[in-house]
Design a protein around this motif. Sequence first.
Motif, short mmCIF file in Angstrom:
data_model
loop_
_atom_site.label_atom_id
_atom_site.label_comp_id
_atom_site.label_asym_id
_atom_site.label_seq_id
_atom_site.Cartn_x
_atom_site.Cartn_y
_atom_site.Cartn_z
N ILE A 188 39.96 22.70 -78.60
CA ILE A 188 40.39 21.93 -79.76
C ILE A 188 39.26 21.96 -80.78
CG2 ILE A 188 39.61 19.72 -78.83
CD1 ILE A 188 42.14 18.51 -80.19
N LYS A 189 39.60 22.23 -82.02
CA LYS A 189 38.64 22.28 -83.10
C LYS A 189 39.11 21.34 -84.19
CE LYS A 189 35.29 24.11 -85.61
NZ LYS A 189 33.93 23.71 -85.42
N PRO A 190 38.44 20.20 -84.39
CA PRO A 190 38.82 19.29 -85.46
C PRO A 190 38.70 19.97 -86.83
CG PRO A 190 37.30 18.23 -83.94
CD PRO A 190 37.33 19.69 -83.60
N LEU A 191 39.54 19.56 -87.76
CA LEU A 191 39.53 20.12 -89.10
C LEU A 191 38.74 19.23 -90.06
CD1 LEU A 191 43.28 21.17 -89.41
CD2 LEU A 191 41.33 22.59 -88.81
N ALA A 192 38.17 19.85 -91.08
CA ALA A 192 37.45 19.18 -92.17
C ALA A 192 36.39 18.22 -91.63
CB ALA A 192 38.43 18.50 -93.11
N ASP A 193 36.49 16.93 -91.99
CA ASP A 193 35.46 15.95 -91.61
C ASP A 193 35.84 15.15 -90.38
OD1 ASP A 193 37.48 14.53 -92.83
OD2 ASP A 193 36.14 13.13 -93.83
N ARG A 194 36.71 15.69 -89.55
CA ARG A 194 37.13 14.97 -88.35
C ARG A 194 36.21 15.28 -87.17
NH1 ARG A 194 41.67 15.77 -91.25
NH2 ARG A 194 43.01 13.97 -91.51
N VAL A 195 36.13 14.29 -86.26
CA VAL A 195 35.24 14.36 -85.12
C VAL A 195 36.03 13.90 -83.89
CG1 VAL A 195 33.11 13.42 -84.14
CG2 VAL A 195 33.26 13.83 -86.58
N LEU A 196 35.86 14.59 -82.76
CA LEU A 196 36.48 14.19 -81.50
C LEU A 196 35.44 13.49 -80.66
CD1 LEU A 196 39.16 14.44 -79.86
CD2 LEU A 196 38.12 16.41 -78.75
N VAL A 197 35.74 12.24 -80.26
CA VAL A 197 34.79 11.40 -79.53
C VAL A 197 35.39 11.01 -78.19
CG1 VAL A 197 33.57 9.19 -79.56
CG2 VAL A 197 33.81 10.49 -81.67
N GLU A 198 34.58 11.09 -77.14
CA GLU A 198 34.98 10.57 -75.83
C GLU A 198 34.39 9.17 -75.70
OE1 GLU A 198 34.78 11.66 -71.07
OE2 GLU A 198 33.77 12.94 -72.51
N PRO A 199 35.26 8.13 -75.69
CA PRO A 199 34.75 6.75 -75.62
C PRO A 199 34.00 6.49 -74.31
CG PRO A 199 37.09 6.79 -76.16
CD PRO A 199 36.70 8.18 -75.76
N ALA A 200 32.98 5.65 -74.39
CA ALA A 200 32.27 5.20 -73.20
C ALA A 200 33.20 4.31 -72.39
CB ALA A 200 31.01 4.43 -73.60
N PRO A 201 33.04 4.26 -71.08
CA PRO A 201 33.89 3.38 -70.29
C PRO A 201 33.69 1.92 -70.67
CG PRO A 201 32.20 4.41 -68.91
CD PRO A 201 32.07 4.99 -70.28
N ALA A 202 34.75 1.13 -70.56
CA ALA A 202 34.68 -0.30 -70.88
C ALA A 202 33.79 -1.01 -69.87
CB ALA A 202 36.07 -0.90 -70.88
N GLU A 203 33.09 -2.02 -70.34
CA GLU A 203 32.22 -2.81 -69.47
C GLU A 203 33.05 -3.51 -68.40
OE1 GLU A 203 28.82 -3.04 -69.60
OE2 GLU A 203 28.88 -1.54 -71.17
N THR A 204 32.58 -3.47 -67.14
CA THR A 204 33.29 -4.12 -66.05
C THR A 204 32.61 -5.41 -65.62
OG1 THR A 204 32.09 -2.80 -64.42
CG2 THR A 204 34.22 -1.96 -65.17
N LYS A 205 31.37 -5.61 -66.09
CA LYS A 205 30.59 -6.78 -65.71
C LYS A 205 29.80 -7.28 -66.91
CE LYS A 205 29.09 -6.39 -61.14
NZ LYS A 205 28.08 -6.21 -60.10
N THR A 206 29.66 -8.59 -67.03
CA THR A 206 28.82 -9.15 -68.10
C THR A 206 27.35 -9.03 -67.70
OG1 THR A 206 28.85 -11.37 -67.17
CG2 THR A 206 30.61 -10.82 -68.73
#
Length: 91
Positions: A5-23
């Motif tokens: 996959i190649k984003p077009l123009a000024d787009r960026v593909l980001v893999e989100p960090a996992p959600a926090e499971t503990k405070t």
Amino acid sequence: MSLNIKPLADRVLVEPAPAETKTASGIIIPDNAKEKPQKGTVVAVGNGKKDEPLTVKVGDTVLYSKYGGTDLKLEGTDYLMMRESDILAII
């Protein structure tokens, strides 16, 4: 990882960090109370606009706006496609 996959123009593909499971104090957060992460790793970038080259590159860890981007699921992994302007900072 090799995504076709190649984003077009000024787009960026980001893999989100996992959600926090503990405070920080050790309290376990239930699934229904977890917040959407606002941090992730850039996995693909577009070419930028004619007069505005991109400042982020593949491998950067970034902070992005809470409701920025479009959710995508590719090869069983969740990603966000967003414009570079939705990225707040490189950390």
